[in-house]
Enzyme design. Structure first.
Site, PDB file in Angstrom:
ATOM      1  N   TRP A 166       0.826  -1.211   0.000  1.00  0.00           N
ATOM      2  CA  TRP A 166       0.000   0.000   0.000  1.00  0.00           C
ATOM      3  C   TRP A 166       0.859   1.259   0.000  1.00  0.00           C
ATOM      4  CZ3 TRP A 166      -4.458  -0.682  -1.906  1.00  0.00           C
ATOM      5  CH2 TRP A 166      -5.172  -1.849  -1.657  1.00  0.00           C
ATOM      6  N   ASP A 211      -1.338   6.749   6.501  1.00  0.00           N
ATOM      7  CA  ASP A 211      -2.411   5.857   6.054  1.00  0.00           C
ATOM      8  C   ASP A 211      -2.636   4.860   7.182  1.00  0.00           C
ATOM      9  OD1 ASP A 211      -4.021   3.915   4.973  1.00  0.00           O
ATOM     10  OD2 ASP A 211      -2.745   3.482   3.232  1.00  0.00           O
ATOM     11  N   LYS A 241     -11.759  -1.613   7.033  1.00  0.00           N
ATOM     12  CA  LYS A 241     -10.906  -2.543   7.771  1.00  0.00           C
ATOM     13  C   LYS A 241     -11.318  -2.556   9.241  1.00  0.00           C
ATOM     14  CE  LYS A 241      -8.565  -3.036   3.977  1.00  0.00           C
ATOM     15  NZ  LYS A 241      -7.475  -2.197   3.526  1.00  0.00           N
TER      16      LYS A 241
HETATM   17  C1  LIG Z   1      -7.027  -1.625   2.188  1.00  0.00           C
HETATM   18  C2  LIG Z   1      -5.995  -0.602   2.257  1.00  0.00           C
HETATM   19  C3  LIG Z   1      -5.963   0.465   1.346  1.00  0.00           C
HETATM   20  C4  LIG Z   1      -6.953   0.594   0.208  1.00  0.00           C
HETATM   21  O1  LIG Z   1      -8.195   0.971   0.656  1.00  0.00           O
HETATM   22  P1  LIG Z   1      -9.385   1.298  -0.384  1.00  0.00           P
HETATM   23  O2  LIG Z   1     -10.437   1.882   0.500  1.00  0.00           O
HETATM   24  O3  LIG Z   1      -9.765  -0.002  -1.015  1.00  0.00           O
HETATM   25  O4  LIG Z   1      -8.869   2.259  -1.376  1.00  0.00           O
HETATM   26  C5  LIG Z   1      -4.985   1.419   1.503  1.00  0.00           C
HETATM   27  N1  LIG Z   1      -4.072   1.337   2.485  1.00  0.00           N
HETATM   28  C6  LIG Z   1      -4.056   0.325   3.371  1.00  0.00           C
HETATM   29  C7  LIG Z   1      -3.015   0.278   4.453  1.00  0.00           C
HETATM   30  C8  LIG Z   1      -5.018  -0.679   3.291  1.00  0.00           C
HETATM   31  O5  LIG Z   1      -5.023  -1.687   4.171  1.00  0.00           O
END
Ligand SMILES: *Cc1c(COP(=O)(O)O)cnc(C)c1O
Length: 360
Positions: A101, A172, A196
């Site tokens: 990511w 993030d 998540k």
């Molecule tokens: C799942 C995830 C993403 C992507 O998320 P989306 O909402 O599908 O764009 C980005 N960063 C991390 C750390 C993730 O676990």
């Protein structure tokens, strides 16, 4: 039989929250309209939005200098919004490369300026958080971007890099948002897709320092400017009402549990129990460097890929789903976000012990 869903996201929601949403789905608080049918400018939804924001402020102890925004497009949309807003023309931003990511965020940022990789663990298959004391920050970075928890590799920052004067840290936090106590004052902005740890997919929760948003590039399309979301209270256009409603219910649940310190304690208990088993077993093996282990995504290997396939299959038959590792890395991954009860982790541990006895 109750199914424990260990999938990485969309992931398990608290049962109480699901039941509450079901109860209110067709008749929201006596309106005889479902929550999805109500105007986003009506008093019912306005209250939902305000409560969701207040819950987040309370849980994360946010001061007035931070704004809470709900932005569509998930975390991936943030990968481009961040450089669009904060990378000056001809500028440079610092990024830590700690997983898939992070690499995706870096790829997007490169469209808008120069990316300086401060540190990377790519050469060791992202088995650790790159050692912060070896990082090489640039002289004049517009910001520093990190990924607090690496969902695929199963690594997590246990301490955050020190903040450099004038360089806002942006994280993030998609896969460990509100799973532990953090000091928001270390960050210019934190964000994450909600699916998540916070509930429904499609919306990103963005917490941003207001003065940082005010400094952003001003020649962007309205929908891509953070200041639009702050000024219009995430309602410049029709917001994702159902996702925000679910976030409200989930943050109600988190408050009722006792807040982030209590939730962190439970998350520690769950992850420690799993790692303890991995450490004492010769059958299961953690590919993650011990100092970087994630408390949200516990990744492990079995002696062969064949056994891993059997493990996933038999776990499913025993009411434990979503354990297959990410398709890019294989192995097993148990995602144990806030909504995974301790009983779910205990059931997994019992199954692992039985499986080792039968196949070890
Ligand atoms: C799942 C995830 C993403 C992507 O998320 P989306 O909402 O599908 O764009 C980005 N960063 C991390 C750390 C993730 O676990």
């Amino acid at each position: 039989m109750k199914v424990y869903n260990f999938s990485a996201g969309p992931a398990m929601l608290p049962e109480e929250v699901m039941l509450k949403a079901q109860e209110e789905f067709c008749d929201y608080h006596g309106t005889r309209c479902g929550i999805m049918e109500l105007s986003h400018r009506g008093p019912e939804f306005m209250e939902v939005l305000a409560t969701a924001k207040q819950n987040i402020c309370d849980l994360m102890k946010l001061g007035d200098d931070y704004a809470v925004c709900f932005i569509q497009g998930g975390a991936s949309m943030q990968f481009c919004m961040i450089p669009m807003n904060f990378m000056p023309a001809g500028g440079v931003a610092d990024y830590a490369d700690s997983g898939t990511w992070s690499a995706n965020a870096i790829k997007e940022a490169r469209r808008f300026g120069t990316v300086n990789i401060v540190g990377s663990s790519k050469e060791t298959n992202y088995d650790r958080i790159p050692l912060v004391r070896h990082w090489k920050p640039s002289e004049n970075a517009a910001y520093l971007h990190i990924t607090s928890n690496n969902t695929i590799a199963g690594t997590q920052y246990h301490t955050f890099p020190p903040v450099k004067e004038g360089v806002p840290m942006i994280a993030d936090m998609s896969s460990d948002f509100m799973s532990r106590v953090i000091d928001i004052n270390e960050f210019g902005m934190v964000y994450g897709g909600a699916q998540k740890n916070l509930g429904p997919s499609g919306v990103a929760l963005v917490i941003i320092r207001k003065d940082l948003a005010a400094r952003a590039n001003s020649d962007l399309p309205t929908m891509l400017r953070y200041s639009t979301y702050i000024e219009k209270d995430s309602m410049f256009n029709t917001p994702p009402t159902f996702a925000i409603y679910m976030l409200k219910l989930i943050t109600d649940w988190m408050k009722a549990k006792g807040g982030l310190a209590v939730i962190e304690e439970i998350n520690n208990t769950k992850s420690e129990a799993l790692y303890e088993l991995l450490d004492r077993s010769d059958f299961y093996r953690s590919p993650v460097s011990p100092g970087s282990r994630s408390k949200m995504n516990v990744v492990f290997r079995l002696p062969s890929e064949e056994l891993e396939a059997t493990f996933v299959k038999e776990a499913t038959q025993n009411g434990m789903t979503g354990l297959k590792g990410h398709r890019s890395v294989g192995g097993i991954r148990a995602s144990i976000y806030n909504a995974m009860p301790i009983a779910g982790v205990e059931a997994l541990i019992d199954f692992m012990i039985q499986f080792e006895k039968a196949n070890g």
